[in-house]
Write a protein that holds these residues in place. Structure first.
Motif, PDB file in Angstrom:
ATOM      1  N   SER A  20       8.942 -12.483  -0.918  1.00 12.43           N
ATOM      2  CA  SER A  20       8.244 -13.720  -1.317  1.00 12.43           C
ATOM      3  C   SER A  20       8.865 -14.954  -0.663  1.00 12.43           C
ATOM      4  O   SER A  20       8.173 -15.932  -0.400  1.00 12.43           O
ATOM      5  CB  SER A  20       8.182 -13.851  -2.832  1.00 12.43           C
ATOM      6  OG  SER A  20       9.446 -13.653  -3.388  1.00 12.43           O
ATOM      7  N   SER A  23       7.255 -14.972   2.667  1.00 12.02           N
ATOM      8  CA  SER A  23       5.857 -15.352   2.482  1.00 12.02           C
ATOM      9  C   SER A  23       5.729 -16.870   2.344  1.00 12.02           C
ATOM     10  O   SER A  23       4.855 -17.504   2.950  1.00 12.02           O
ATOM     11  CB  SER A  23       5.345 -14.634   1.234  1.00 12.02           C
ATOM     12  OG  SER A  23       4.020 -14.951   1.003  1.00 12.02           O
ATOM     13  N   LYS A  24       6.626 -17.457   1.557  1.00 13.48           N
ATOM     14  CA  LYS A  24       6.605 -18.901   1.348  1.00 13.48           C
ATOM     15  C   LYS A  24       6.908 -19.635   2.661  1.00 13.48           C
ATOM     16  O   LYS A  24       6.288 -20.645   2.984  1.00 13.48           O
ATOM     17  CB  LYS A  24       7.629 -19.276   0.273  1.00 13.48           C
ATOM     18  CG  LYS A  24       7.175 -20.455  -0.560  1.00 13.48           C
ATOM     19  CD  LYS A  24       7.856 -20.554  -1.916  1.00 13.48           C
ATOM     20  CE  LYS A  24       9.287 -21.065  -1.776  1.00 13.48           C
ATOM     21  NZ  LYS A  24      10.178 -20.518  -2.826  1.00 13.48           N
ATOM     22  N   ASP A  35      -1.946 -13.161  -0.896  1.00 15.39           N
ATOM     23  CA  ASP A  35      -0.938 -12.473  -1.693  1.00 15.39           C
ATOM     24  C   ASP A  35      -1.598 -11.443  -2.610  1.00 15.39           C
ATOM     25  O   ASP A  35      -2.326 -11.794  -3.532  1.00 15.39           O
ATOM     26  CB  ASP A  35      -0.204 -13.551  -2.510  1.00 15.39           C
ATOM     27  CG  ASP A  35       0.913 -12.991  -3.363  1.00 15.39           C
ATOM     28  OD1 ASP A  35       0.860 -11.793  -3.718  1.00 15.39           O
ATOM     29  OD2 ASP A  35       1.831 -13.756  -3.692  1.00 15.39           O
ATOM     30  N   GLU A  38      -0.932 -11.849  -6.371  1.00 19.93           N
ATOM     31  CA  GLU A  38      -1.666 -12.972  -6.948  1.00 19.93           C
ATOM     32  C   GLU A  38      -3.124 -12.570  -7.216  1.00 19.93           C
ATOM     33  O   GLU A  38      -3.682 -12.877  -8.267  1.00 19.93           O
ATOM     34  CB  GLU A  38      -1.643 -14.123  -5.948  1.00 19.93           C
ATOM     35  CG  GLU A  38      -1.511 -15.493  -6.553  1.00 19.93           C
ATOM     36  CD  GLU A  38      -1.276 -16.519  -5.458  1.00 19.93           C
ATOM     37  OE1 GLU A  38      -2.279 -17.013  -4.908  1.00 19.93           O
ATOM     38  OE2 GLU A  38      -0.098 -16.791  -5.128  1.00 19.93           O
ATOM     39  N   ASP A 119       0.224 -10.308   2.204  1.00 19.54           N
ATOM     40  CA  ASP A 119       1.488 -10.002   1.570  1.00 19.54           C
ATOM     41  C   ASP A 119       1.243  -8.898   0.541  1.00 19.54           C
ATOM     42  O   ASP A 119       0.624  -9.138  -0.492  1.00 19.54           O
ATOM     43  CB  ASP A 119       1.977 -11.308   0.914  1.00 19.54           C
ATOM     44  CG  ASP A 119       3.216 -11.125   0.079  1.00 19.54           C
ATOM     45  OD1 ASP A 119       3.601  -9.980  -0.213  1.00 19.54           O
ATOM     46  OD2 ASP A 119       3.817 -12.159  -0.299  1.00 19.54           O
TER      47      ASP A 119
END
Length: 206
Positions: A20, A23-24, A35, A38, A119
């Motif tokens: 993560s 990913s950010k 994501d 999510e 992701d």
């Protein structure tokens, strides 16, 4: 002039390898990221498609009195029971994939990116690597993984190892990846690796 959409990238890693974080970082660098967690979370809210599938398959004992999914009870079941885990994946993966494809279409139309990253924690386990153009795997040594997981989820060493072992090993994922991002150094180290990977995609003129 339109930049040509070139690649759908699957980003994955092991539990607590820092996927993560990566990913950010990608989002900060202007790369659209879809994501899976999510999407799953949204779809498993009361009355949504994943919620309905779980209710029909596992029954009401995995739901809270207000009708929301009891994520903890379901989590405990699938970590301890291989058959239930497979069943859950079977019913939920197609729904999540379908939704992610819709989001991808929308991004392609609205943003016209060179690269889109999906992701997905269980990318290989779900067989989703097959429809990616490239797969990037975020790795750290197992002892760091265990340490981070114990701290993050307040687990004993045994519990942490059980969770790590419930997934495909990092070694195996590494061997199947197009790119390996080593996240055991500083944030800066990780960012440098990402930037050099992205340069090849973004600045390689058609």
């Amino acid at each position: 002039s339109r930049r040509e959409f070139r690649k759908l990238v699957g980003l994955t890693g092991g539990i607590a390898t820092g996927k993560s974080t990566v990913s950010k970082m990608l989002q900060e660098l202007g790369i659209p990221v879809i994501d899976a967690d999510e999407v799953y979370w949204k779809l498993s809210q009361k009355g949504n498609r994943v919620w309905t599938a779980i209710w029909q398959t596992f029954g009401e004992k995995y739901f809270l009195p207000d009708g929301e999914l009891d994520r903890e009870a379901l989590g405990n079941l699938i970590f301890s029971n291989h058959k239930s885990r497979e069943k859950l994946n079977q019913i939920t993966h197609p729904i999540v994939k379908d939704e992610m494809m819709n989001i991808l279409k929308k991004i392609k139309n609205e943003q016209d990116p060179v690269l889109v990253v999906m992701d997905v924690p269980l990318l290989f386990e779900a067989g989703w690597d097959q429809w990616m153009d490239e797969v990037w795997v975020v790795v750290v040594p197992e002892e760091i993984q265990i340490e981070r997981l114990m701290k993050r989820d307040n687990l004993t060493k045994e519990e942490a190892m059980l969770r790590i072992r419930s997934q495909m090993s990092i070694q195996e994922k590494k061997s199947m990846a197009h790119r390996v991002i080593d996240n055991s150094g500083s944030i800066n180290d990780t960012r440098k690796q990402l930037e050099s990977i992205l340069k090849e995609h973004i600045y390689r003129r058609n």
